[in-house]
Design a protein around this motif. Sequence first.
Motif, PDB file in Angstrom:
ATOM      1  N   ILE A 174      -7.943   5.239   1.880  1.00 33.67           N
ATOM      2  CA  ILE A 174      -7.592   3.822   1.740  1.00 33.67           C
ATOM      3  C   ILE A 174      -7.970   3.104   3.028  1.00 33.67           C
ATOM      4  O   ILE A 174      -7.457   3.451   4.110  1.00 33.67           O
ATOM      5  CB  ILE A 174      -6.083   3.644   1.483  1.00 33.67           C
ATOM      6  CG1 ILE A 174      -5.661   4.372   0.192  1.00 33.67           C
ATOM      7  CG2 ILE A 174      -5.725   2.162   1.388  1.00 33.67           C
ATOM      8  CD1 ILE A 174      -4.152   4.366  -0.041  1.00 33.67           C
ATOM      9  N   ILE A 191       0.847  -1.202   0.000  1.00 32.11           N
ATOM     10  CA  ILE A 191       0.000   0.000   0.000  1.00 32.11           C
ATOM     11  C   ILE A 191       0.877   1.244   0.000  1.00 32.11           C
ATOM     12  O   ILE A 191       0.658   2.198  -0.754  1.00 32.11           O
ATOM     13  CB  ILE A 191      -0.940   0.013   1.233  1.00 32.11           C
ATOM     14  CG1 ILE A 191      -2.026  -1.057   1.123  1.00 32.11           C
ATOM     15  CG2 ILE A 191      -1.577   1.387   1.417  1.00 32.11           C
ATOM     16  CD1 ILE A 191      -2.966  -1.113   2.325  1.00 32.11           C
ATOM     17  N   ALA A 231      -8.702  -1.811   0.547  1.00 35.37           N
ATOM     18  CA  ALA A 231      -7.565  -2.719   0.335  1.00 35.37           C
ATOM     19  C   ALA A 231      -7.629  -3.830   1.365  1.00 35.37           C
ATOM     20  O   ALA A 231      -7.745  -3.559   2.566  1.00 35.37           O
ATOM     21  CB  ALA A 231      -6.252  -1.952   0.465  1.00 35.37           C
ATOM     22  N   GLY A 237      -4.589  -6.041  -1.243  1.00 36.18           N
ATOM     23  CA  GLY A 237      -3.669  -5.060  -0.649  1.00 36.18           C
ATOM     24  C   GLY A 237      -2.216  -5.472  -0.710  1.00 36.18           C
ATOM     25  O   GLY A 237      -1.356  -4.734  -0.229  1.00 36.18           O
ATOM     26  N   ARG A 252       0.642  -4.894  -5.643  1.00 32.58           N
ATOM     27  CA  ARG A 252       0.964  -3.488  -5.799  1.00 32.58           C
ATOM     28  C   ARG A 252       0.452  -2.919  -7.102  1.00 32.58           C
ATOM     29  O   ARG A 252      -0.029  -1.777  -7.151  1.00 32.58           O
ATOM     30  CB  ARG A 252       2.485  -3.271  -5.695  1.00 32.58           C
ATOM     31  CG  ARG A 252       2.929  -1.815  -5.731  1.00 32.58           C
ATOM     32  CD  ARG A 252       4.413  -1.668  -5.810  1.00 32.58           C
ATOM     33  NE  ARG A 252       4.994  -2.628  -6.757  1.00 32.58           N
ATOM     34  CZ  ARG A 252       4.914  -2.523  -8.092  1.00 32.58           C
ATOM     35  NH1 ARG A 252       4.250  -1.509  -8.633  1.00 32.58           N
ATOM     36  NH2 ARG A 252       5.449  -3.425  -8.878  1.00 32.58           N
ATOM     37  N   ASN A 305      -7.427   0.148   5.060  1.00 41.16           N
ATOM     38  CA  ASN A 305      -6.490  -0.977   5.174  1.00 41.16           C
ATOM     39  C   ASN A 305      -7.168  -2.052   6.023  1.00 41.16           C
ATOM     40  O   ASN A 305      -7.105  -2.027   7.256  1.00 41.16           O
ATOM     41  CB  ASN A 305      -5.185  -0.504   5.818  1.00 41.16           C
ATOM     42  CG  ASN A 305      -4.259  -1.687   6.148  1.00 41.16           C
ATOM     43  OD1 ASN A 305      -4.393  -2.757   5.556  1.00 41.16           O
ATOM     44  ND2 ASN A 305      -3.372  -1.496   7.086  1.00 41.16           N
ATOM     45  N   LEU A 318      -3.162  -2.259  -6.767  1.00 47.04           N
ATOM     46  CA  LEU A 318      -3.346  -1.079  -5.905  1.00 47.04           C
ATOM     47  C   LEU A 318      -3.076   0.200  -6.695  1.00 47.04           C
ATOM     48  O   LEU A 318      -3.813   1.172  -6.621  1.00 47.04           O
ATOM     49  CB  LEU A 318      -2.398  -1.158  -4.704  1.00 47.04           C
ATOM     50  CG  LEU A 318      -2.798  -2.078  -3.563  1.00 47.04           C
ATOM     51  CD1 LEU A 318      -1.598  -2.312  -2.628  1.00 47.04           C
ATOM     52  CD2 LEU A 318      -3.968  -1.492  -2.775  1.00 47.04           C
ATOM     53  N   THR A 360      -5.762  -6.574   3.291  1.00 50.03           N
ATOM     54  CA  THR A 360      -4.379  -6.964   3.588  1.00 50.03           C
ATOM     55  C   THR A 360      -4.375  -8.028   4.673  1.00 50.03           C
ATOM     56  O   THR A 360      -5.413  -8.335   5.263  1.00 50.03           O
ATOM     57  CB  THR A 360      -3.565  -5.753   4.103  1.00 50.03           C
ATOM     58  OG1 THR A 360      -4.147  -5.310   5.335  1.00 50.03           O
ATOM     59  CG2 THR A 360      -3.526  -4.636   3.094  1.00 50.03           C
ATOM     60  N   VAL A 382      -9.673  -4.498  -3.156  1.00 52.81           N
ATOM     61  CA  VAL A 382      -8.444  -4.676  -3.930  1.00 52.81           C
ATOM     62  C   VAL A 382      -7.488  -5.507  -3.089  1.00 52.81           C
ATOM     63  O   VAL A 382      -7.437  -5.337  -1.874  1.00 52.81           O
ATOM     64  CB  VAL A 382      -7.791  -3.304  -4.222  1.00 52.81           C
ATOM     65  CG1 VAL A 382      -6.537  -3.459  -5.072  1.00 52.81           C
ATOM     66  CG2 VAL A 382      -8.779  -2.361  -4.889  1.00 52.81           C
TER      67      VAL A 382
END
Length: 626
Positions: free
Chosen positions: A171, A52, A278, A254, A257, A173, A260, A280, A252
């Motif tokens: 974003i 990210i 994102a 995470g 890359r 996370n 992203l 993750t 997406v």
Amino acid sequence: MRVLETVEGPEDLKKLTDQQLTDLATEIRDVLVETVTRTGGHLGPNLGMVEITLAMHRVFDSPRDRLVFDIGHQAYVHKLVTGRARSFGTLRQEGGLSGYPSQAESEHDIVENCHASTALSYADGLAKAYRLRGENRHVVAVIGDGALTGGMAWEALNNIAAAKDLNLVIIVNDNGRSYSPTVGGLATHLTSLRTNPRYEKILDLIKKNLGRTPYVGPPMYEVLHGVKKGLKDMLAPQGMFEDLGLKYVGPVDGHDRNALEDALRNAKSFGGPVIVHAVTKKGFGYPAAEQDEEDNLHQVRPLNKPRGWTDVFSDELVKIGHRRPDVVAITAAMLHPTGLAPFAEEFPDRTFDVGIAEQHAVTSAAGLALGGLHPVVCLYSTFLNRAFDQVLLDVALHKCGVTFVLDRAGVTGDDGPTHNGVYDMSLLQLVPGLRLAAPRDGKRLQELLDEAVDVDDVPTALRFAKGEVFPDIEAIDRVGDIDVLKRSGNDVLLVGIGSMVATAMDVAQRLEAHGYGVTVVDPRWVKPVNPKLVELASGFKLVVSIEDNGRSGSCGDLIAQALRDGGVQAPFRDFAVPQVFLDHAKRAAVLQEIGLTGQEVAREITEQLTQHAGHAFNEPAGGRNA
Ligand SMILES: Cc1ncc(C[n+]2csc(CCOP(=O)(O)OP(=O)(O)O)c2C)c(N)n1
Ligand SMILES: CC(=O)[C@@H](O)[C@H](O)COP(=O)(O)O
Ligand SMILES: [Mg+2]
């Protein structure tokens, strides 16, 4: 040469090839594990932030575009790629890099506060400022799924959703964890967005057949995103973000890359607020952190920690839980660090994790008390700050029997100014009726907790320090509720508060070596001031208080007031934490820096006594010589 050594700033990231970026991500993870396992700090969150952060810095132009990290514990990768790789080994060390963003360290850092759920409000303000100043700058806010459970984040989203022309990219996370599994309807919703199996399968199908979408700009992305969105709407519940009127991009991967970067470029070109979701994995790329079910690597701590204040509290609360079925416990996403996990294990139905939502935690506790239970609200001292109004008007006004247990009270050190718990006694002394206790050691913590949960007609609060619990200091006498710990004469009355009682005993020894007679007392309950303390004080030449709380609104203030009101003639001197933001360093180093040590306090008292030797002290009762 390692790729990381070629990166002096974000511009260098933009020149790297795909392979170099993949190598860089590996190098960064190696540096994170090697450094943070040595210095301490937030390993899990930062391992999850590698892709990210690289994508953000390749798509946006910091510091012209502003990057805001919520809580900021997830900004280590940001530091590594903004010119601080060579000094990264000094992380969280005195004089070294802060564990959070720091304006003094870099032009790329802007928000230093690490109390959760603030990023979107900062970002809202920044984006409005740039719009009003006519500056074409983007603001990118990174907020974790945990921080998104904080009410302030939704106050900001409510405003942002209505501001269609803000250049703001949010974003999320989403790693499904905070300092424990993220809780509540939001967590469920985010899960539904990211894990709809049918949606995932079809998504994979698209990805495989269309391969990696070459970056052909917004049109192609819009088409593909439209296909994906159509699928998602068909297969997954309508996202709440879109219900709010916010453009939502995601979920997406995470850790992809390129995906992203595509999403962020699309968001950047949108020209209005956009949420990029994102997904993750906390600890990604380091199996020990990936499988860290108890978030022990959220914040790396020394192995085989000695028994701490938290452990003493934790064990005592379980005992109370067995004898008091009306006692329930509340945490704000900190089940393990506040020691509530054993209570939750024994009494799962009587343990409530409300997410990072201290204000809600406190007022919900008021509801629990009004409903006939005795809630124990467990917070770090510093995080109580944001729930002051709830303590004052939702709990105390209604005389609710709520017990607040404030861990990490006093100077904590490594986490810098926003984690020092040096405001709780100042805030709580303002609360009518609330009774406040400061245990000096483990045994008093047990005693005072037992006493506190027996109080049902006013709120009670206990506060204790971070880390290893102090050895028990037994009383030689008791005056009312006050423990007398030493009695060698009536020159100086030393009132030790909580974790500073041990320091007061050290001061007493040093004064006795100068021939002074000293009495040391521990009030145990510091608010309201015990009238017996005023009676006791009237027989001394000098009264001194020592505490690990801010000086403004300190216990010292309360004692000075009581001495004045009681007509005590002896001068009064209080030693506490000065009203400054204290840079990160070990607790002992910070206390040394601010003169809150036995040696320094004894020196200052001796100086004062020597100056006034033989004279009646010229300070009015309760006067402040400090
Ligand atoms: C107001 C407040 N309460 C509690 C904390 C303690 N805290 C630090 S990190 C963290 C978890 C954050 O979770 P999330 O936002 O999902 O970020 P992650 O660590 O998962 O990347 C918590 C609760 C805090 N920083 N601020
Ligand atoms: C909970 C929180 O904010 C931590 O991430 C912070 O670093 C404090 O750490 P301790 O839990 O070690 O006091
Ligand atoms: Mg999280």
